[in-house]
Design an enzyme around this catalytic site. Structure first.
Site, PDB file in Angstrom:
ATOM      1  N   CYS A   1      37.284  81.202   3.139  1.00  0.00           N
ATOM      2  CA  CYS A   1      36.911  80.028   4.902  1.00  0.00           C
ATOM      3  C   CYS A   1      35.830  79.213   4.607  1.00  0.00           C
ATOM      4  O   CYS A   1      35.802  78.049   4.746  1.00  0.00           O
ATOM      5  CB  CYS A   1      36.567  81.265   5.824  1.00  0.00           C
ATOM      6  SG  CYS A   1      37.610  82.643   5.863  1.00  0.00           S
ATOM      7  N   ASP A   2      34.319  79.790   4.257  1.00  0.00           N
ATOM      8  CA  ASP A   2      33.439  79.083   4.253  1.00  0.00           C
ATOM      9  C   ASP A   2      32.557  78.400   3.030  1.00  0.00           C
ATOM     10  O   ASP A   2      31.861  77.403   2.633  1.00  0.00           O
ATOM     11  CB  ASP A   2      32.407  79.814   4.560  1.00  0.00           C
ATOM     12  CG  ASP A   2      32.161  80.439   5.862  1.00  0.00           C
ATOM     13  OD1 ASP A   2      33.257  79.412   6.747  1.00  0.00           O
ATOM     14  OD2 ASP A   2      32.596  81.805   6.232  1.00  0.00           O
TER      15      ASP A   2
ATOM     16  N   CYS B   1      33.705  85.803   3.993  1.00  0.00           N
ATOM     17  CA  CYS B   1      35.263  85.657   3.868  1.00  0.00           C
ATOM     18  C   CYS B   1      34.645  83.635   2.772  1.00  0.00           C
ATOM     19  O   CYS B   1      34.385  83.238   3.181  1.00  0.00           O
ATOM     20  CB  CYS B   1      35.610  84.524   4.767  1.00  0.00           C
ATOM     21  SG  CYS B   1      37.316  84.731   4.476  1.00  0.00           S
TER      22      CYS B   1
END
Ligand code: NDP
Length: 310
Positions: A137-138, A134
């Protein structure tokens, strides 16, 4: 076999939020945690984009807090995974992997989706230490660094374009000599000077003493001019597709060709009255915890309305 008012399948942000809302509206929701208690978020490390946590929060702690909040409002949380369902009539009937059965008047499916991985043991070894599925997300953790995105579809192109806004260099590792993505997404990555597409490449493994430091790649595998080499990178992002976890109910509900549960307009209502779908199992596009949580709230509100009318 017990008879419950509301059963929720899945314990990610959608499932727990549905339980919090249902509990506060006077229902006693029963949550079945499923295969991955806490959901997909527990495969990442820190969550920095969930509103209310200005300094970020450990993903497991966030899910723990959601669980406690659901329990505070009376949720009955059970450690089992649904393996079979009969949604042909009410009450709906569910069977679980521990041999138990339940029937319920209303059902919220919040079983999520699973990112696909290549199946390399190194993906497991470096999970949360350079391997992610993701970018939203990261990606933030790779500001000014070098990353690779595996895949040549729309998701891979979108993730590569997003990462190019943060990272110093983005490689796309594409197994075919062309991209599968829509033309507009192809143009976007091919015209971005920070993105380099490595066509006809496969990943053999990852290496690094302190998290991911590089990938072992093979170019034109099996061809006379096959070349194996190491590419230094700090992050390795998988974007080779997701699989919605809808198998247990897909026989009864309308889904798209990939198995995502279809809902009515912007609501969580499925093709069966009293059955709702929330979170990634019904969302091929956004896949964000905050969005899953919001749809869990919607599903609980719909279920409460449905039950009060019965
Ligand atoms: P896709 O199935 O479209 O693409 C998956 C990509 O991963 C392909 O390039 C595929 O290669 C590659 N791949 C699959 N398995 C492997 C493997 N084992 N090793 C290496 N590469 C592999 O998935 P997406 O998630 O990209 O998209 C899913 C759907 O969602 C699509 O319909 C897409 O259009 C849509 N979508 C739309 C968006 C938008 O409109 N903005 C954004 C994101 C998704 P190969 O081509 O060789 O099979």
């Amino acid at each position: 076999m017990t008879h419950e008012q509301l059963v929720i399948l899945g314990s990610g942000p959608a499932g727990y939020t549905a339980a919090i809302y249902a509990g506060r509206s006077g229902l006693t929701p029963v949550i079945y945690e499923g295969l991955q208690p806490g959901g997909q978020l527990t495969t990442t490390t820190e969550v920095e984009n969930f509103p209310g946590f200005d300094e970020g929060i450990d993903a497991n702690e966030l899910m723990d807090r959601m669980r406690k909040q659901a329990e505070r409002f009376g949720a009955d949380i059970r450690e089992a995974m649904a393996v079979r369902s009969d949604l042909s009539k009410r009450p709906f009937h569910l069977w679980f992997d521990d041999g138990s059965e339940v029937c319920c008047d209303s059902l919220i499916i919040a079983t999520g989706a699973s990112a696909k991985y290549l199946g390399l043991s190194d993906e497991e070894k470096y999970r949360g230490q350079g391997v992610s599925a993701c970018a939203t997300c990261d990606g933030f953790f790779y500001r000014g660094k070098r990353v690779a995105v595996v895949g040549g579809g729309d998701t891979a192109c979108e993730e590569a374009a997003y990462l190019a806004g943060l990272a110093e260099k983005v490689y796309m590792i594409v197994r075919k000599p062309f991209l599968r993505a829509s033309q507009i997404m192809q143009d976007r990555v091919l015209q971005n000077p920070k993105i380099e597409v490595l066509f006809e490449h496969n990943t053999l493994g990852l290496f690094g003493d302190n998290g991911v430091e590089g990938a072992h790649l093979v170019h034109r595998k099996g061809q006379p001019d096959e070349r194996i080499y190491d590419l230094p990178i700090d992050g390795f992002f998988l974007a080779i597709g997701h699989k919605p976890n809808s198998d247990v109910v897909s026989e009864w509900l309308k889904t798209d060709e990939q198995g995502y549960i279809l809902t009515e307009g912007k609501s969580p209502r499925t093709s069966i009255p009293g059955v709702y779908a929330a979170g990634d199992v019904a969302d091929p596009h956004y896949r964000q915890a905050v969005i899953a949580a919001a749809s869990g709230a919607q599903a609980a509100m719909e279920a409460e309305k449905f039950l009060s009318q019965q």
